[in-house]
Design a protein around this motif. Sequence first.
Motif, PDB file in Angstrom:
ATOM      1  N   SER A  26      10.718  -3.286  -5.772  1.00  0.00           N
ATOM      2  CA  SER A  26      10.957  -2.170  -5.702  1.00  0.00           C
ATOM      3  C   SER A  26      11.027  -1.907  -7.275  1.00  0.00           C
ATOM      4  CB  SER A  26      12.233  -2.061  -5.500  1.00  0.00           C
ATOM      5  OG  SER A  26      12.992  -0.337  -6.161  1.00  0.00           O
ATOM      6  N   THR A  58       4.374  -3.125  -5.723  1.00  0.00           N
ATOM      7  CA  THR A  58       5.061  -3.012  -6.150  1.00  0.00           C
ATOM      8  C   THR A  58       5.517  -1.367  -5.469  1.00  0.00           C
ATOM      9  OG1 THR A  58       4.460  -1.508  -8.386  1.00  0.00           O
ATOM     10  CG2 THR A  58       5.657  -2.952  -8.663  1.00  0.00           C
ATOM     11  N   GLY A  61      11.068   2.194  -4.293  1.00  0.00           N
ATOM     12  CA  GLY A  61      12.371   1.591  -4.399  1.00  0.00           C
ATOM     13  C   GLY A  61      12.227   1.094  -3.001  1.00  0.00           C
ATOM     14  N   ALA A  62      13.847   0.671  -2.562  1.00  0.00           N
ATOM     15  CA  ALA A  62      14.026  -0.438  -1.629  1.00  0.00           C
ATOM     16  C   ALA A  62      13.538   0.272  -0.341  1.00  0.00           C
ATOM     17  CB  ALA A  62      14.787  -0.635  -1.543  1.00  0.00           C
ATOM     18  N   SER A  65       9.912  -1.025   0.854  1.00  0.00           N
ATOM     19  CA  SER A  65       9.897  -2.171   0.548  1.00  0.00           C
ATOM     20  C   SER A  65       9.460  -2.477   2.258  1.00  0.00           C
ATOM     21  CB  SER A  65      11.241  -3.192  -0.001  1.00  0.00           C
ATOM     22  OG  SER A  65      11.086  -2.956  -1.156  1.00  0.00           O
ATOM     23  N   GLY A  85      14.350  -6.286  -5.686  1.00  0.00           N
ATOM     24  CA  GLY A  85      14.504  -5.080  -6.040  1.00  0.00           C
ATOM     25  C   GLY A  85      16.478  -4.929  -5.936  1.00  0.00           C
ATOM     26  N   SER A 102      17.079  -1.413   4.349  1.00  0.00           N
ATOM     27  CA  SER A 102      15.933  -2.103   3.687  1.00  0.00           C
ATOM     28  C   SER A 102      16.419  -3.670   4.647  1.00  0.00           C
ATOM     29  CB  SER A 102      15.860  -2.284   2.291  1.00  0.00           C
ATOM     30  OG  SER A 102      17.016  -2.551   1.770  1.00  0.00           O
TER      31      SER A 102
END
Length: 158
Positions: A26, A58, A61-62, A65, A85, A102
Amino acid sequence: MATDLEKAVTRDDIDGKGLKIGIVQSRFNQEIGNALLSACKSQLLLSQVDEKDITVMTVPGALESPLMLHEMALTGSFDGLIALGCIIRGDTYHFEIVANESARCISDIQIETGIPIANAILTTENEEQAIARMTIKGTEAAQVVMEMIQALKSLGRN
């Protein structure tokens, strides 16, 4: 007091030869993510995972993922995956949503696909806690995924 690097116990007893590892990092809290990645890759290389067998993707953000982990798992190209992350608590409920969802999705992907995933998305109260854990968790994530791959292979899984 031990430094963060001294607390991270690298292990040379895990054999990573021939393993193909995917990492999803992340970009939110990028400095922490970069340190997680550095520690993680160091342990993988120490365990003799070939650098060409480490793929890093990449995501913003989480919460993004799990989708990338899922798609990587479905390719059949990886023995194991690692999520990196950092989620730092803020003043709103958003922290709980991001952290819980997540983590739940990562667990679901692991069960659905049978591909081991080490979840090293830090969930901390503040940046200081994240900094204190980033090297340790990056190192441990590499160890965990390789141990789980080996454990599954011992059960006859390819």
